[in-house]
Design a protein around this motif. Structure first.
Motif, PDB file in Angstrom:
ATOM      1  N   ALA A 236       0.827  -1.209   0.000  1.00  0.00           N
ATOM      2  CA  ALA A 236       0.000   0.000   0.000  1.00  0.00           C
ATOM      3  C   ALA A 236       0.862   1.259   0.000  1.00  0.00           C
ATOM      4  O   ALA A 236       0.558   2.239  -0.693  1.00  0.00           O
ATOM      5  N   LEU A 237       1.934   1.241   0.790  1.00  0.00           N
ATOM      6  CA  LEU A 237       2.819   2.412   0.820  1.00  0.00           C
ATOM      7  C   LEU A 237       3.442   2.653  -0.553  1.00  0.00           C
ATOM      8  O   LEU A 237       3.481   3.786  -1.048  1.00  0.00           O
ATOM      9  N   LEU A 238       3.901   1.589  -1.187  1.00  0.00           N
ATOM     10  CA  LEU A 238       4.584   1.736  -2.479  1.00  0.00           C
ATOM     11  C   LEU A 238       3.631   2.195  -3.569  1.00  0.00           C
ATOM     12  O   LEU A 238       3.994   3.034  -4.403  1.00  0.00           O
ATOM     13  N   ILE A 239       2.409   1.670  -3.588  1.00  0.00           N
ATOM     14  CA  ILE A 239       1.479   2.085  -4.649  1.00  0.00           C
ATOM     15  C   ILE A 239       1.038   3.528  -4.440  1.00  0.00           C
ATOM     16  O   ILE A 239       0.882   4.293  -5.399  1.00  0.00           O
ATOM     17  N   ALA A 240       0.865   3.948  -3.175  1.00  0.00           N
ATOM     18  CA  ALA A 240       0.507   5.342  -2.906  1.00  0.00           C
ATOM     19  C   ALA A 240       1.659   6.272  -3.284  1.00  0.00           C
ATOM     20  O   ALA A 240       1.450   7.341  -3.873  1.00  0.00           O
ATOM     21  N   TRP A 241       2.867   5.875  -2.960  1.00  0.00           N
ATOM     22  CA  TRP A 241       4.057   6.668  -3.291  1.00  0.00           C
ATOM     23  C   TRP A 241       4.188   6.824  -4.794  1.00  0.00           C
ATOM     24  O   TRP A 241       4.451   7.923  -5.309  1.00  0.00           O
ATOM     25  N   ALA A 242       3.988   5.715  -5.521  1.00  0.00           N
ATOM     26  CA  ALA A 242       4.110   5.749  -6.975  1.00  0.00           C
ATOM     27  C   ALA A 242       3.002   6.592  -7.608  1.00  0.00           C
ATOM     28  O   ALA A 242       3.229   7.299  -8.595  1.00  0.00           O
ATOM     29  N   SER A 243       1.807   6.534  -7.041  1.00  0.00           N
ATOM     30  CA  SER A 243       0.659   7.227  -7.636  1.00  0.00           C
ATOM     31  C   SER A 243       0.568   8.686  -7.231  1.00  0.00           C
ATOM     32  O   SER A 243       0.197   9.543  -8.043  1.00  0.00           O
ATOM     33  N   LEU A 244       0.906   9.000  -5.980  1.00  0.00           N
ATOM     34  CA  LEU A 244       0.724  10.345  -5.446  1.00  0.00           C
ATOM     35  C   LEU A 244       2.010  11.156  -5.382  1.00  0.00           C
ATOM     36  O   LEU A 244       1.971  12.363  -5.184  1.00  0.00           O
ATOM     37  N   GLY A 245       3.134  10.479  -5.492  1.00  0.00           N
ATOM     38  CA  GLY A 245       4.416  11.155  -5.347  1.00  0.00           C
ATOM     39  C   GLY A 245       4.820  11.365  -3.904  1.00  0.00           C
ATOM     40  O   GLY A 245       5.868  11.952  -3.624  1.00  0.00           O
TER      41      GLY A 245
END
Length: 425
Positions: free
Chosen positions: A247-256
């Motif tokens: 979840a952290l990685l997908i949010a980081w990738a999507s939201l910056g």
């Protein structure tokens, strides 16, 4: 007396304590994820409704689940439980009863996620009674009692469907009837972020829930005989870890940005997802299940917000979407050895074909629809009994602490500035 019998009962009492302490995790999670003006209300209603569900479960809930089955739909005996001589699953009846009570309490707390920051206290009280008597026990009987879904070989070891999906569907019914909080959506339908007031509380709440989940999942082994609870705990830990990271990685990738609330919800999604399958899958599959749960929670949160569903605690994503995935996952990943040990059949990826997956899908559809429709109807009844589910606009803006209880959870920080003592600092 057999020493192993004593050890099994002692382990389940410890597991009960862990699951009950999850209520503390929910208090911190829900309070931290919402605004300061509602914090005292959230903490108080959680304790009060824990009292309600305990009394209702003792009176009728346990009997509806484990009583003599009426056509596989509901139990009709063992009401007002109190026979300490009863034995169930190798446990003293009272030990089994109190462990099962803790699960009913968690389902109700999940359901109340859909009420947050806008429901009357009286709505909590009435619905707590109705849900604890007529929604959760029916689903639990179908799967864990002598119900028709259990007869199909349904695999739900600790409750991805029974507890989490049931609670989430009730939360969906509530949030649809209550409508979004004031200020959540603009006139054009675009959402605003109504940020929670304390991420530290939220993180601590998740950690308490994570620890409590070992009572939830590992405790569902109902004994220590072969130390299988250690294997279940391992799968639980791996899925939670994978969900948090994914979840952290997908949010980081999507939201910056590495969004903290998304990561915390990812950990919970991993825990919810592994709850059904923790006794049926190998550790590598637990990691995959957790990863998919973490990814699913991110996208489902966005989906529900876009659909105009205001879910402050993200119950629909964490417990609903991840609960569905967790239930279906055993139909893919259950190994022949573990399926034989715990009931059901091997999953699709282990040569079991679509049989077990079909059973899991039937349970998701049947239980999800029943929990939603029953909760919706019971909420309409609640609405008619108390003259509406939602507080007034003025009370909502004021905050439920003061409007429902006459005091603030944070009196020094929230009360009007004119009422504060001037210290000269």
């Amino acid at each position: 007396m057999d020493p192993m019998f004593l050890m099994n009962n002692l382990w389940i009492m410890i597991a009960f304590i862990l699951v009950i302490l999850m209520q503390g995790g929910f208090i911190l999670l829900e309070a931290g994820s919402t605004r300061m003006k509602n914090a005292g209300h959230i903490a108080g209603k959680t304790i009060f409704t824990l009292g309600i569900v305990s009394l209702v479960f003792w009176a009728v809930g346990y009997g509806f689940i484990y009583g003599e089955s009426a056509g596989g739909f509901i139990g009709l005996s063992d009401f007002f439980f109190g026979d300490f001589t009863t034995m169930f699953d190798g446990l003293a009846g009272s030990v089994d009863f109190i462990f099962q009570l803790a699960f009913a309490a968690i389902a109700l707390t999940v359901a109340f996620g859909g009420f947050a920051e806008r429901a009357k206290l009286s709505a909590y009280i009435v619905f707590a009674v109705l849900f604890s008597a007529f929604v959760y026990p029916v689903v639990a009987h179908w799967i864990w009692g002598s119900g028709w879904i259990g007869g199909l070989g349904k695999q739900d070891f600790a409750g991805s469907t029974v507890v989490h999906l049931t609670g989430a569907m009730a939360a969906m019914a509530a949030t649809m009837l209550l409508k979004p909080r004031i200020g959540k959506y603009n006139k054009d339908g675009s959402p605003n972020e109504l940020a929670g007031h304390n991420q530290v509380f939220t993180a601590l709440g998740v950690l308490l829930l994570w620890v409590g989940w070992f009572g939830f999942n590992a405790g569902s082994t109902l004994g220590v005989d072969d130390a299988f609870f250690g294997f279940v705990a391992l799968n639980t830990q791996l899925a939670a870890a994978a969900g948090a990271v994914a979840a952290l990685l997908i949010a980081w990738a999507s939201l910056g940005k590495a969004d903290v609330p998304t990561m915390l919800n990812g950990a919970l999604a991993g825990l919810v997802a592994i709850t059904a399958s923790c006794a049926f899958v190998d550790p590598w599959a637990a990691v995959v299940i957790g990863i998919i749960g973490g990814l699913l929670v991110y996208y489902s949160m966005k989906f529900f917000e876009k659909m105009g569903i205001d879910d402050p605690i993200f119950a629909l994503s964490v417990h609903g979407a991840a609960g569905v995935w967790g239930t279906l996952s055993t139909g893919f990943f259950a190994t022949p050895e573990l399926a034989e040990m715990n009931g059901g059949q091997a999953g699709l990826f282990y040569g079991g074909g679509f049989a077990q997956l079909g059973v899991q899908l039937i349970s998701v559809v049947a239980c999800g629809l029943f929990a939603f429709i029953a909760s919706y109807v019971l909420l309409l009844i609640t609405k008619s009994l108390i003259g509406g589910l939602r507080v007034s606009e003025e009370e909502e803006i004021m905050g439920l602490d003061i409007s429902e209880h006459g005091s603030y959870g944070y009196p020094e920080n929230v009360q009007p500035q004119s009422n504060k003592v001037n210290t000269g600092a």
